[in-house]
Write an enzyme that holds these catalytic residues in place. Sequence first.
Site, short mmCIF file in Angstrom:
data_model
loop_
_atom_site.label_atom_id
_atom_site.label_comp_id
_atom_site.label_asym_id
_atom_site.label_seq_id
_atom_site.Cartn_x
_atom_site.Cartn_y
_atom_site.Cartn_z
N LYS A 15 100.57 8.40 -7.35
CA LYS A 15 99.53 9.42 -7.40
C LYS A 15 98.46 9.03 -8.44
CE LYS A 15 102.76 13.07 -5.97
NZ LYS A 15 103.41 14.36 -6.33
N TYR A 55 100.15 17.36 2.77
CA TYR A 55 100.97 18.42 2.15
C TYR A 55 100.91 19.73 2.94
CZ TYR A 55 102.06 15.78 -2.14
OH TYR A 55 102.57 14.87 -3.05
N ASN A 118 103.54 14.35 -11.63
CA ASN A 118 104.82 13.64 -11.52
C ASN A 118 104.72 12.23 -10.93
OD1 ASN A 118 104.37 14.48 -8.93
ND2 ASN A 118 106.32 15.57 -8.67
N HIS A 121 105.01 9.90 -5.07
CA HIS A 121 105.45 10.62 -3.87
C HIS A 121 106.39 9.74 -3.07
CE1 HIS A 121 105.44 12.77 -0.06
NE2 HIS A 121 105.29 11.57 0.49
N GLU A 132 104.15 10.39 7.88
CA GLU A 132 103.30 10.05 6.73
C GLU A 132 102.74 8.64 6.86
OE1 GLU A 132 105.78 10.94 3.33
OE2 GLU A 132 105.64 13.10 3.68
P1 GDP Z 1 108.42 16.13 -3.80
O1 GDP Z 1 108.78 15.86 -2.36
O2 GDP Z 1 109.53 15.81 -4.75
O3 GDP Z 1 107.13 15.43 -4.22
O4 GDP Z 1 108.19 17.70 -3.94
P2 GDP Z 1 107.52 18.77 -2.94
O5 GDP Z 1 107.32 18.18 -1.58
O6 GDP Z 1 108.30 20.03 -3.03
O7 GDP Z 1 106.11 19.05 -3.61
C1 GDP Z 1 105.05 18.14 -3.48
C2 GDP Z 1 104.35 17.99 -4.80
O8 GDP Z 1 103.78 19.23 -5.17
C3 GDP Z 1 105.26 17.63 -5.98
O9 GDP Z 1 105.54 16.26 -6.07
C4 GDP Z 1 104.45 18.13 -7.14
O10 GDP Z 1 103.41 17.21 -7.48
C5 GDP Z 1 103.81 19.39 -6.57
N1 GDP Z 1 104.61 20.58 -6.90
C6 GDP Z 1 105.80 20.96 -6.37
N2 GDP Z 1 106.24 22.10 -6.93
C7 GDP Z 1 105.29 22.44 -7.84
C8 GDP Z 1 105.15 23.53 -8.76
O11 GDP Z 1 106.00 24.41 -8.85
N3 GDP Z 1 104.02 23.53 -9.54
C9 GDP Z 1 103.07 22.57 -9.46
N4 GDP Z 1 102.00 22.64 -10.26
N5 GDP Z 1 103.16 21.53 -8.62
C10 GDP Z 1 104.25 21.47 -7.81
MG MG Z 2 107.88 16.45 -0.61
#
Ligand code: GDP
Ligand code: MG
Length: 156
Positions: A15, A55, A118, A121, A132
Site C-alpha cells: 500500500k 474494496y 497496515n 494487502h 483481484e
Molecule cells: P485485510 O483483508 O486484512 O486487509 O482486511 P479487510 O479486508 O477486512 O479490510 C481491508 C482494509 O481496510 C484493511 O487492510 C485496513 O487497511 C482497512 N480496515 C479494516 N478495518 C478497519 C478499521 O476498523 N478501521 C480502519 N481505519 N481501517 C480498517
Molecule cells: Mg481483505
Amino acid sequence: MSSEHATEQTFIAIKPDGVQRGLIGPIITRFEQRGFKLVAIKLTTPGKEHLQAHYADLSDKAFFAGLIEYMNSGPICAMVWEGRDAVKTGRTILGATNPLASAPGTIRGDYAIDVGRNVCHGSDTVENAQKEIALWFKEGEAVSYKAAQYGWVYEK
Ligand code: GDP
Ligand code: MG
C-alpha cells in the site's frame, strides 16, 4: 512444472505507506525467501474508482472513505505471487488486519501499528485472488516461467 497447487496465485499489494516507507524490498524478500515465485509486478496509482471496486465488499463500513483516500494517496506496488497454498500462506506472511494483533515475524507485526496504515494487502480466498488479479492486471500480464529453485523448494 508439477501440479499439486504449486501454481496457485495470490494478489499481494504494498500500500502507499509501505511504498513511501521503503518497504517494497523487505516485503518482496519475505515472499521470495519463503519460496514463492513473482509472476507480475508494477507500481500503479489506479484511482478512486478502481480502489472502490477492489474494496467493494467494505463499501458500507464507516472507514470506507478513509480507506479509499489512504489507498489513493500514492503509488501502490501490485504483485502476483505464485506457489503452493499461496493465498492462505500469503495471509499468514502478512499478519492480522490489525497490526497490533499481528505476531512479530509477520509483515504487519514487524512494520505497522494502525489498522488504517497496515502497509500491505493480500487476497483472502482463491476466488477473490482470481478476481483481484483480473482487476489489477491485464490478461497475459502475469508471466509463466519455471523458477530455477523449483526442485529445491518443492519435493514434487
Ligand atoms: P485485510 O483483508 O486484512 O486487509 O482486511 P479487510 O479486508 O477486512 O479490510 C481491508 C482494509 O481496510 C484493511 O487492510 C485496513 O487497511 C482497512 N480496515 C479494516 N478495518 C478497519 C478499521 O476498523 N478501521 C480502519 N481505519 N481501517 C480498517
Ligand atoms: Mg481483505
